[in-house]
Design a protein around this motif. Sequence first.
Motif, mmCIF file in Angstrom:
data_model
loop_
_atom_site.group_PDB
_atom_site.id
_atom_site.type_symbol
_atom_site.label_atom_id
_atom_site.label_comp_id
_atom_site.label_asym_id
_atom_site.label_seq_id
_atom_site.Cartn_x
_atom_site.Cartn_y
_atom_site.Cartn_z
ATOM 1 N N GLY A 128 7.282 5.356 24.257
ATOM 2 C CA GLY A 128 6.628 5.215 25.550
ATOM 3 C C GLY A 128 6.639 3.774 26.012
ATOM 4 N N LEU A 129 6.418 3.587 27.286
ATOM 5 C CA LEU A 129 6.489 2.261 27.883
ATOM 6 C C LEU A 129 5.080 1.719 28.101
ATOM 7 C CD1 LEU A 129 8.852 0.479 28.940
ATOM 8 C CD2 LEU A 129 8.258 1.271 31.222
ATOM 9 N N TYR A 130 4.813 0.560 27.520
ATOM 10 C CA TYR A 130 3.532 -0.108 27.711
ATOM 11 C C TYR A 130 3.672 -1.055 28.907
ATOM 12 C CZ TYR A 130 2.273 1.686 23.120
ATOM 13 O OH TYR A 130 1.988 2.508 22.067
ATOM 14 N N TYR A 131 2.702 -1.010 29.798
ATOM 15 C CA TYR A 131 2.825 -1.788 31.028
ATOM 16 C C TYR A 131 1.444 -2.179 31.546
ATOM 17 C CZ TYR A 131 1.438 2.552 33.359
ATOM 18 O OH TYR A 131 0.752 3.671 33.759
ATOM 19 N N ARG A 132 1.487 -3.096 32.507
ATOM 20 C CA ARG A 132 0.278 -3.475 33.229
ATOM 21 C C ARG A 132 0.512 -3.264 34.720
ATOM 22 N NH1 ARG A 132 -0.268 -8.097 29.324
ATOM 23 N NH2 ARG A 132 -2.033 -7.547 28.002
ATOM 24 N N GLU A 133 -0.521 -2.790 35.389
ATOM 25 C CA GLU A 133 -0.460 -2.613 36.839
ATOM 26 C C GLU A 133 -1.551 -3.461 37.474
ATOM 27 O OE1 GLU A 133 -1.212 0.650 40.373
ATOM 28 O OE2 GLU A 133 -1.569 1.195 38.280
ATOM 29 N N GLU A 134 -1.156 -4.254 38.440
ATOM 30 C CA GLU A 134 -2.113 -5.111 39.138
ATOM 31 C C GLU A 134 -1.832 -5.048 40.634
ATOM 32 O OE1 GLU A 134 -1.545 -8.928 37.363
ATOM 33 O OE2 GLU A 134 -2.154 -8.240 35.363
ATOM 34 N N GLY A 135 -2.700 -4.363 41.359
ATOM 35 C CA GLY A 135 -2.533 -4.248 42.806
ATOM 36 C C GLY A 135 -1.252 -3.545 43.210
#
Length: 301
Positions: free
Chosen positions: A265-272
Amino acid sequence: MSEKNTHFFARSLVLNTIGLLTILPLAPLINRFIPPVIIGYWNVDLLISIIAAFFLVRAILWIFRPLIIPAFILIAGFVVYSQFTEGYNLGNMILDYKNLVVKSWDIRDNKEKDLYLIKPDIFDTGVEKAVKGLKSKINPRDSVTRNFAVKHSIQYFDDYHKKYGPKVRYLSLFKYINNNFKYVADPNRDEYFASARETIENGMGGDCDDHTIMMISALKAIGAKCRMVLTENHVYPELYCGDKKNFTEMQEAITHLFAAENFTGLYYREEGGNFWINLDYTARHPGGPYVDNKAYAIVEF
């Protein structure tokens, strides 16, 4: 059943079997020229390719029935030829089916916690000094760095450029760097920030800050947008993927091309509405697990 009917049935069975065998290698070949088509969390471009291959083969059977056997021989010959010339071979075909179908079922939503930016006064001087030192070493216009980036951005996944576009250049560069980078610690109590040129010329050795400087410099040299995240005892790079649509396409590309790296799986961050993925040297694939979500500084490039 008369002899004529038996002959007709046998001929139809043979032709339909050959038609089916033609679809199997033809579908992933077509898929390479179809951009990612994603509905919800599902990659449906391979399904579209299979349907297109089916109708193409049926059309040949219906309109140009005598051509189905030459078509099968041509496609089979292409696969056999590629098997010995490191082109699109049977292994690639199986990988395409496995990655675009099976792996799509296994993907989990691995959104990381938002970065928690902490900067107590006691760390102000040290953090600011580190940020200035790291930023001063980022130089994507350096000729050695630029040539290194271009060379290794086309080393892997070039066959998939028509499908995924510039993303494969970033992924190829990541793969080369992380496959060849060797951790070497700095002297005790003496932090040294190496430029990308130094790290390249010394044989790809260094610590986390050297890796981050090289990764960001090289990726920026081929047009990527990156940032570095400083934690208490670590620094790592992140790659900007864009909005939700672009991120989902990046997820498909990584799922497809890095399946052999124990992809879960893909680990990610979402900001705005903006998406970033981890490119740490500890990760075997882009978007590997994060070390920490607490940061003393975040610097975009």
